[in-house]
Design a protein around this motif. Structure first.
Motif, PDB file in Angstrom:
ATOM      1  N   PRO A  57       0.870  -1.221  -0.125  1.00 20.54           N
ATOM      2  CA  PRO A  57       0.102  -0.060   0.074  1.00 20.54           C
ATOM      3  C   PRO A  57       0.830   1.392  -0.101  1.00 20.54           C
ATOM      4  CG  PRO A  57      -0.467  -1.432   2.003  1.00 20.54           C
ATOM      5  CD  PRO A  57       0.624  -1.984   1.306  1.00 20.54           C
ATOM      6  N   LEU A  58       0.617   2.194  -0.970  1.00 16.19           N
ATOM      7  CA  LEU A  58       1.561   3.239  -1.081  1.00 16.19           C
ATOM      8  C   LEU A  58       0.759   4.531  -0.990  1.00 16.19           C
ATOM      9  CD1 LEU A  58       3.684   2.143  -4.112  1.00 16.19           C
ATOM     10  CD2 LEU A  58       4.309   2.133  -1.645  1.00 16.19           C
ATOM     11  N   GLY A  59      -0.622   4.573  -1.183  1.00 20.20           N
ATOM     12  CA  GLY A  59      -1.402   5.542  -1.179  1.00 20.20           C
ATOM     13  C   GLY A  59      -2.846   5.460  -0.903  1.00 20.20           C
ATOM     14  N   THR A  60      -3.694   6.550  -0.449  1.00 17.41           N
ATOM     15  CA  THR A  60      -5.197   6.379  -0.186  1.00 17.41           C
ATOM     16  C   THR A  60      -5.732   7.383  -0.356  1.00 17.41           C
ATOM     17  OG1 THR A  60      -6.520   5.440   1.686  1.00 17.41           O
ATOM     18  CG2 THR A  60      -4.710   6.932   2.391  1.00 17.41           C
ATOM     19  N   ALA A  61      -7.265   7.476  -0.357  1.00 20.00           N
ATOM     20  CA  ALA A  61      -7.975   8.763  -0.424  1.00 20.00           C
ATOM     21  C   ALA A  61      -9.396   8.221  -0.231  1.00 20.00           C
ATOM     22  CB  ALA A  61      -8.360   9.245  -1.740  1.00 20.00           C
ATOM     23  N   ARG A  62     -10.323   9.069   0.381  1.00 15.24           N
ATOM     24  CA  ARG A  62     -11.577   8.551   0.759  1.00 15.24           C
ATOM     25  C   ARG A  62     -12.534   9.698  -0.067  1.00 15.24           C
ATOM     26  NH1 ARG A  62     -12.445  10.624   7.103  1.00 15.24           N
ATOM     27  NH2 ARG A  62     -12.961  12.812   6.580  1.00 15.24           N
ATOM     28  N   LEU A  63     -13.778   8.798  -0.012  1.00 18.99           N
ATOM     29  CA  LEU A  63     -14.923   9.543  -0.643  1.00 18.99           C
ATOM     30  C   LEU A  63     -16.230   9.677   0.262  1.00 18.99           C
ATOM     31  CD1 LEU A  63     -16.381  11.089  -3.331  1.00 18.99           C
ATOM     32  CD2 LEU A  63     -16.991   8.847  -3.988  1.00 18.99           C
ATOM     33  N   LEU A  64     -16.527  11.019   0.729  1.00 12.52           N
ATOM     34  CA  LEU A  64     -17.583  11.147   1.626  1.00 12.52           C
ATOM     35  C   LEU A  64     -19.048  10.966   1.170  1.00 12.52           C
ATOM     36  CD1 LEU A  64     -15.054  12.879   2.941  1.00 12.52           C
ATOM     37  CD2 LEU A  64     -16.804  13.423   4.744  1.00 12.52           C
ATOM     38  N   PRO A  65     -19.881  10.624   1.740  1.00 11.11           N
ATOM     39  CA  PRO A  65     -21.207  10.283   1.178  1.00 11.11           C
ATOM     40  C   PRO A  65     -21.679  11.684   0.462  1.00 11.11           C
ATOM     41  CG  PRO A  65     -21.320   9.768   3.235  1.00 11.11           C
ATOM     42  CD  PRO A  65     -19.888  10.130   3.254  1.00 11.11           C
ATOM     43  N   ASP A  66     -21.146  12.942   0.749  1.00  8.63           N
ATOM     44  CA  ASP A  66     -21.637  14.063   0.177  1.00  8.63           C
ATOM     45  C   ASP A  66     -20.739  14.499  -1.104  1.00  8.63           C
ATOM     46  OD1 ASP A  66     -19.483  14.877   1.327  1.00  8.63           O
ATOM     47  OD2 ASP A  66     -20.306  16.514   2.200  1.00  8.63           O
ATOM     48  N   ALA A  67     -19.928  13.577  -1.765  1.00  7.32           N
ATOM     49  CA  ALA A  67     -19.286  13.550  -2.759  1.00  7.32           C
ATOM     50  C   ALA A  67     -17.828  14.431  -2.500  1.00  7.32           C
ATOM     51  CB  ALA A  67     -19.739  14.179  -3.967  1.00  7.32           C
ATOM     52  N   HIS A  68     -17.400  14.937  -1.205  1.00  2.65           N
ATOM     53  CA  HIS A  68     -16.128  15.404  -0.956  1.00  2.65           C
ATOM     54  C   HIS A  68     -15.046  14.212  -1.024  1.00  2.65           C
ATOM     55  CE1 HIS A  68     -18.140  19.095   0.195  1.00  2.65           C
ATOM     56  NE2 HIS A  68     -16.990  19.614   0.277  1.00  2.65           N
ATOM     57  N   ILE A  69     -13.997  14.829  -1.649  1.00  4.46           N
ATOM     58  CA  ILE A  69     -12.855  13.868  -1.495  1.00  4.46           C
ATOM     59  C   ILE A  69     -11.867  14.195  -0.746  1.00  4.46           C
ATOM     60  CG2 ILE A  69     -10.889  12.948  -2.897  1.00  4.46           C
ATOM     61  CD1 ILE A  69     -12.749  13.131  -5.539  1.00  4.46           C
ATOM     62  N   GLY A  70     -11.435  13.332   0.110  1.00  8.63           N
ATOM     63  CA  GLY A  70     -10.590  13.789   1.209  1.00  8.63           C
ATOM     64  C   GLY A  70      -9.316  12.842   1.654  1.00  8.63           C
ATOM     65  N   ARG A  71      -8.667  13.269   2.287  1.00  6.04           N
ATOM     66  CA  ARG A  71      -7.633  12.296   3.003  1.00  6.04           C
ATOM     67  C   ARG A  71      -6.671  11.734   1.942  1.00  6.04           C
ATOM     68  NH1 ARG A  71      -9.825  14.713   6.605  1.00  6.04           N
ATOM     69  NH2 ARG A  71      -9.812  14.057   8.920  1.00  6.04           N
TER      70      ARG A  71
END
Length: 143
Positions: A57-71
């Motif tokens: 694992p080299l990278g990550t991201a998340r998608l919130l239910p309101d379509a904000h991309i973060g982390r």
């Protein structure tokens, strides 16, 4: 190397262990983000993305239910390899599949050009988050 990058999509139960270690290294150790700000309690409700190279694992991201991309985080040794862009494309595609009209994110100002290259436009004033300057950005999705 790009050809061997695999992006996994899943929930916190499936990807949380690897994702949290990447975020700990990048945000808490490298960028000195306070732990209580990094661990905001929203991970269980998010869709997560993990970039793997040779199962590492080299990278990550998340998608919130309101379509904000973060982390969005890529380990130091893996930067410049297209991993961040691959993670972003996966998160954008997931938001599009969910029927969202746009995605938004809060970009660290040093990364504005990276997100602009992906089609995001900055809006609003610069603000501090965990002591780091940010701007909000939006990408309208074509359906």
């Amino acid at each position: 190397m790009n050809a061997t990058i695999e992006i996994c999509e899943g929930d916190w139960t499936a990807l949380g262990e690897a994702a949290s270690e990447i975020r700990r290294l990048v945000f808490i150790e490298e960028q000195q983000v306070p732990q209580e700000e990094e661990w905001d309690g929203r991970d269980p409700e998010c869709r997560h993305f993990l970039a793997l190279h040779d199962n590492l694992p080299l990278g990550t991201a998340r998608l919130l239910p309101d379509a904000h991309i973060g982390r969005v985080a890529v380990l130091t040794q893996a930067r410049g390899l297209g991993i961040g862009a691959a993670l972003m494309r996966a998160a954008i595609e997931a938001a599009r599949r969910d029927g969202h009209a746009s995605v938004e994110l809060a970009a660290q100002t040093h990364a504005l050009a990276f997100y602009e290259h992906l089609g995001f436009m900055a809006f609003g004033d610069e603000f501090l988050d965990a002591g780091i300057p940010h701007r909000n950005m939006r990408l309208d999705l074509d359906h």
